[in-house]
Design a protein around this motif. Structure first.
Motif, mmCIF file in Angstrom:
data_model
loop_
_atom_site.group_PDB
_atom_site.id
_atom_site.type_symbol
_atom_site.label_atom_id
_atom_site.label_comp_id
_atom_site.label_asym_id
_atom_site.label_seq_id
_atom_site.Cartn_x
_atom_site.Cartn_y
_atom_site.Cartn_z
ATOM 1 N N GLU A 38 0.765 -1.147 -0.108
ATOM 2 C CA GLU A 38 -0.109 -0.189 0.021
ATOM 3 C C GLU A 38 0.912 1.165 -0.059
ATOM 4 N N PRO A 39 0.841 1.933 -1.087
ATOM 5 C CA PRO A 39 1.927 3.071 -1.285
ATOM 6 C C PRO A 39 1.481 4.390 -0.495
ATOM 7 N N ASP A 40 0.081 4.276 -0.022
ATOM 8 C CA ASP A 40 -0.605 5.588 0.585
ATOM 9 C C ASP A 40 -0.591 5.145 2.022
ATOM 10 N N PRO A 41 0.312 6.160 2.713
ATOM 11 C CA PRO A 41 0.556 5.866 4.286
ATOM 12 C C PRO A 41 -0.986 6.015 5.120
ATOM 13 N N GLU A 42 -1.915 6.736 4.571
ATOM 14 C CA GLU A 42 -3.100 7.000 5.152
ATOM 15 C C GLU A 42 -3.857 5.788 5.158
ATOM 16 N N LYS A 43 -3.936 4.883 3.987
ATOM 17 C CA LYS A 43 -4.635 3.625 3.714
ATOM 18 C C LYS A 43 -3.953 2.547 4.430
ATOM 19 N N ARG A 44 -2.521 2.644 5.082
ATOM 20 C CA ARG A 44 -2.167 1.369 5.402
ATOM 21 C C ARG A 44 -2.554 1.060 6.906
ATOM 22 N N PRO A 45 -3.223 -0.237 7.114
ATOM 23 C CA PRO A 45 -3.396 -0.607 8.446
ATOM 24 C C PRO A 45 -1.954 -0.736 9.338
ATOM 25 N N ARG A 46 -2.403 -0.242 10.619
ATOM 26 C CA ARG A 46 -1.324 0.137 11.589
ATOM 27 C C ARG A 46 -0.963 -1.080 12.264
ATOM 28 N N VAL A 47 0.336 -1.335 12.625
ATOM 29 C CA VAL A 47 0.905 -2.539 13.304
ATOM 30 C C VAL A 47 1.225 -2.143 14.530
ATOM 31 N N LEU A 48 0.764 -2.655 15.752
ATOM 32 C CA LEU A 48 1.034 -2.282 17.075
ATOM 33 C C LEU A 48 1.484 -3.519 17.961
ATOM 34 N N ILE A 49 2.471 -3.498 18.796
ATOM 35 C CA ILE A 49 3.037 -4.495 19.541
ATOM 36 C C ILE A 49 2.920 -4.262 20.852
ATOM 37 N N GLY A 50 2.550 -4.836 21.889
ATOM 38 C CA GLY A 50 2.401 -4.623 23.066
ATOM 39 C C GLY A 50 2.709 -5.846 23.935
#
Length: 677
Positions: free
Chosen positions: A665-677
Motif C-alpha cells: 500500500e503506497p498511501d500511508p493513510e490507507k495502511r493498516p497500523r501494526v502495534l506490538i504490546g
C-alpha cells in the motif's frame, strides 16, 4: 478488490466465492508464455494433425541420425548393429510404454516432472523438481550444443564449404556462430514452426531412406559383405579397442552388448518432448478439457509412430555403417560424427549408388545442418517453457525469468560456455547428453510405478506394475552406468543443480516480502455475508490468535488490558492454519464465524501466517476504516524466527506484516497500523 462468485463448479456443495487479487504474471508483464512449441497447462493453442506434430518432436528425435551411427560404432565397433537391436528393444519395450502412460497423466504438456511433483508434497516435492530441472537443463543445453557441434562438423567436411575463407572452417567458431544465430532468432521470434518442422523432417527422412536403403540394397546385392561382417563378429574381431568381455560365440557378444548399451542411450532421446508438445495435438471435437481422450490417443499414436520409424532407421544405419565404412574412417577419420553424410558424399571405398557424390552429399548436408540447428531451437524452446513453469511459481526465480528475451540471452551464454568446455566435440558431449536424457526417463518410469501403486491402493487393491518396474530398473542401470563411465554429464548436471538451488534459495529469500496472493475463497455463503459486514465495522481491531494456547475470552481480556482498548471497540480475531508452506503464492479459504459477539476469521491453506494477516487487513482497509493489528511480543530470537518464516511460513510475524503492508500500500493513510504490546 472485487468480490465475485466463482461458478466454475457444477456442484452446489463445492461452490465457493472468491476475491480477485493480483493479476497473473503474464498479465503483469504483458508477456505470453515464451514458447510456441510447448504450451503451459490448460492453455489452448492452435492444434494440428498428430502426424504433423510428430515432425516437431522428430526435429529432436530424428536429428540424432546425424551422429548416432558414428557414436554407436565408436562404442561397440562391429557389434553396433546388435547393440542397436538391444536399444530398439528398450525403446519399444520400455520407453514407449512408460511415455504412453505419462501421456495419459499430462494431457496439457506437463511431462514426467509434473507427475513426480504431484506424487510428492512440501519441500520434498520442490527439491525433487529442482534436481530434475538441473538434469533437464543438462539435457536441453547439451542438445543445443551437441546439435550445433555436429552441424558444424558436417559443414567443415563439405567440399563446397571448404572453398570459403579459413575463418569459417574452425569447428569451435562454427559451433558458437550457430548458437549465437539460434539465440538471435529467438530474440526476434519466429512462427509457423510446425510447417517448418514438417518440411525439414520430411526431407531429412527421405534423404536418409535413400542413403540407408541404397546401403542395404548394396549389402544384399553383395552377399559376402554381410557374411564377412557376421564371421568377424562370431570370431571376436569386433574392432573394439578394449572389449569388456573377450572370447568367441553368442554369450560374449550378448554380454558385451549389454555392457556397452548405455553408450548408445542417445538413441532414446525425444520421448519427453513427445509428451510436452501434447497441447498442440488435435483431439476429438467432444474432448473433455481435463482429460481429452482424443488428444491422448493421438499422442500415443505419435509416440508409437516416431519410435517405430526411428527404430528402423537406427538399425539400418548401424548395419550400413558397420559394413561399408572402414574403421580408420570412423575412428577419428572423415566419417567420424557424420557417417551417413560420408556415404552420401560417395567417400566410401565402395561404389554404393551412382547418385552419391559431391552434389547429393551437399544436399544431404544442407538438410542435416538445418534439422540439427532446428533441434537446438526445439531444445531452447523446451528451456523457455520449463523454467517459467516451475521456478517463478515457487518464488525461486526473479520475475524477469518469465520474460523470453533475458532468458534467451542467459541460455545462449551458458550454451557457449558448455561448447568451450567440451571443445565443441560431438563425442565428448554425447554421454553428457545421455546423462540428462536417462535421468529424465528414469524419473518418468519411477513416477509411473508410484502413480499406479497409489491409484490401485486408493481402489482397495494395491498392485505393483512389474512391467514398469523392469523398465525402471533398465533405465536406472543405464543411468548409473553412464554416470560411472563418463562423469562429465553428472558434473555438468551437478553444476546446473547447484546453480538452480543456490539461485532459487536467494530468490526465495529476496522475494519473501512480496504479497504472494492469488485470491480468497469463501468456505460458504454465510462467511461471504459476514465478511461484507466486517468491512463496515467502526474502527476494527484485528488480533491474531493461535488456537490451543488461550481461549478467545482470555486473549481478548489480555489484549484489551495490554493495549488499553475499551469494551466498546470491536475486536476481530484472525486464526490462521498453514497448508503447504513450500508454495509461494496462496489462495486461502476464509471461514467467518460469530461466537458470543466476537468475530473470528479462520484462514486455511495458508503458505505464510504473516501474509495471510496482511492480506486480511489490506482487504478490510479497501472499503471500511483502516484497521489496526495488535500483536504481543514473541520470546523467539530474530534469526530463528526469520528462518522459520522463509522455510515454514511462521515467525517474525509482526515485523513482516508491517513490511508486507508497507510494500503493498503506497498511501500511508490507507495502511493498516501494526502495534506490538
Amino acid at each position: 478488490m472485487e468480490i465475485r462468485k466463482d461458478d466454475s463448479s457444477d456442484s452446489e456443495q463445492q461452490e465457493v466465492n472468491s476475491v480477485e487479487a493480483i493479476p497473473s504474471s503474464e498479465e503483469r508483464s504483458g508477456i505470453m508464455p515464451p514458447s510456441e512449441l510447448i504450451a503451459h497447462p490448460r492453455q489452448e493453442h492452435h492444434q494440428s494433425f498428430w502426424l504433423w506434430v510428430m515432425c516437431l518432436t522428430g526435429v529432436d528425435y530424428f536429428s540424432t541420425l546425424g551422429y548416432q551411427p558414428s557414436l554407436a560404432y565408436e562404442a561397440a565397433g562391429r557389434l553396433a548393429p546388435i547393440a542397436t537391436l538391444l536399444l530398439i528393444a528398450v525403446t519399444l519395450g520400455c520407453a514407449l510404454p512408460v511415455y504412453r502412460f505419462v501421456a495419459t497423466k499430462s494431457p496439457h504438456g506437463q511431462g514426467s516432472i509434473a507427475m513426480l511433483e504431484k506424487l510428492a508434497s512440501g519441500w520434498g516435492s520442490k527439491i525433487i523438481v529442482l534436481v530434475l530441472l538441473g538434469f533437464a537443463a543438462t539435457d536441453f543445453i547439451i542438445t543445443k550444443t551437441l546439435s550445433a557441434a555436429d552441424a558444424a562438423a558436417h559443414l567443415v567436411h563439405n567440399p563446397y564449404w571448404q572453398d570459403l575463407p579459413s575463418v569459417f572452417q574452425g569447428q569451435m567458431t562454427l559451433t558458437m556462430g550457430l548458437l549465437v544465430l539460434l539465440g538471435g532468432m529467438f530474440l526476434r521470434g519466429f512462427r509457423e514452426v510446425i510447417g517448418i518442422a514438417v518440411f525439414l523432417v520430411g526431407m531429412y527422412l527421405l534423404l536418409n531412406l535413400i542413403v540407408i536403403g541404397s546401403g542395404l540394397y548394396f549389402i544384399a546385392d553383395h552377399g559376402t559383405l554381410f557374411g564377412d561382417w557376421w564371421s568377424q563378429v562370431l570370431t571376436g574381431d569386433w574392432e573394439i579397442p578394449n572389449p569388456p568381455v573377450g572370447g568367441n560365440g553368442l554369450f560374449p557378444i550378448l554380454a558385451t552388448c549389454l555392457i556397452l548399451f548405455p553408450k548408445l542411450a542417445l538413441g532414446l532421446s525425444g520421448f519427453e518432448t513427445g509428451v510436452v508438445v501434447m497441447p498442440l495435438v488435435r483431439g476429438d471435437i467432444d474432448d473433455n478439457l481435463d482429460q481429452p481422450l482424443g488428444r491422448i490417443r493421438n499422442t500415443q499414436r505419435l509416440l508409437l509412430t516416431s519410435a517405430t520409424i526411428m527404430s528402423i532407421l537406427l538399425f539400418g544405419s548401424s548395419l550400413v555403417v558397420s559394413t561399408l565404412i572402414k574403421e580408420s574412417e570412423l575412428r577419428g577419420g572423415a566419417a567420424a560424427d557424420r557417417a551417413l553424410a560420408f556415404l552420401a558424399h560417395g567417400e566410401s571405398h565402395f561404389t554404393i549408388s551412382p547418385i552419391f557424390g559431391e552434389n547429393f552429399g551437399a544436399f544431404y548436408d544442407l538438410f542435416t545442418v538445418l534439422i540439427l540447428w532446428f533441434a537446438g531451437a526445439s531444445a531452447m524452446s523446451g528451456l523457455l517453457n520449463i523454467i517459467p513453469r516451475y521456478l517463478p511459481r515457487y518464488g525461486m526465480a526473479p520475475q524477469w525469468a518469465e520474460a523470453t528475451r533475458p532468458l534467451v540471452v542467459l541460455l545462449t551464454f551458458v550454451s557457449l560456455l558448455v561448447t568451450w568446455i567440451f571443445d565443441a566435440s560431438v563425442e565428448a558431449q554425447g554421454e553428457a547428453y545421455a546423462t540428462g536424457v536417462m535421468v529424465l526417463m528414469s524419473s518418468a518410469a519411477i513416477a509411473v510405478v508410484i502413480d499406479i501403486w497409489q491409484e490401485s491402493r486408493a481402489l482397495g487393491s494395491p498392485r505393483i506394475a512389474w512391467g514398469y518396474v523392469v523398465a525402471t530398473l533398465v533405465f536406472c542401470y543405464t543411468t548409473i552406468a553412464i554416470m560411472f563411465e563418463k562423469p562429465d554429464g553428472t558434473q555438468i548436471a551437478g553444476v546446473f543443480i547447484l546453480s538452480v538451488i543456490v539461485a532459487s534459495a536467494i530468490s526465495r529469500i529476496k522475494r519473501s516480502t512480496e504479497l504472494r496472493f492469488d485470491r480468497f475463497e469463501f468456505a460458504d455463503e454465510e462467511s461471504r455475508v459476514l465478511w461484507e459486514t466486517l468491512k463496515y465495522l467502526d474502527f476494527p481491531v484485528l488480533v491474531p490468535h493461535r488456537p490451543g494456547r488461550h481461549s478467545l475470552e482470555q486473549k481478548e481480556r489480555s489484549i484489551r488490558q495490554t493495549h488499553r482498548l475499551g469494551e466498546e471497540i470491536p475486536i476481530v480475531f484472525i486464526e490462521t492454519f498453514l497448508g503447504d508452506t513450500s508454495e509461494f503464492t496462496q489462495s486461502p479459504t476464509i471461514s467467518v464465524l460469530e461466537e458470543s459477539g466476537r468475530f473470528v476469521v479462520e484462514l486455511t491453506k495458508c503458505v505464510s501466517i504473516a501474509h495471510a494477516i496482511a492480506l486480511v487487513s489490506l482487504e478490510l482497509a479497501q472499503s471500511g476504516k483502516v484497521p489496526e493489528i495488535h500483536f504481543g511480543w514473541s520470546e523467539r530470537s530474530p534469526l530463528t524466527a526469520s528462518l522459520d518464516f522463509v522455510l515454514f511460513g511462521e515467525g517474525n510475524i509482526p515485523w513482516l506484516v508491517r513490511e508486507l503492508i508497507r510494500r503493498a500500500e503506497p498511501d500511508p493513510e490507507k495502511r493498516p497500523r501494526v502495534l506490538i504490546g
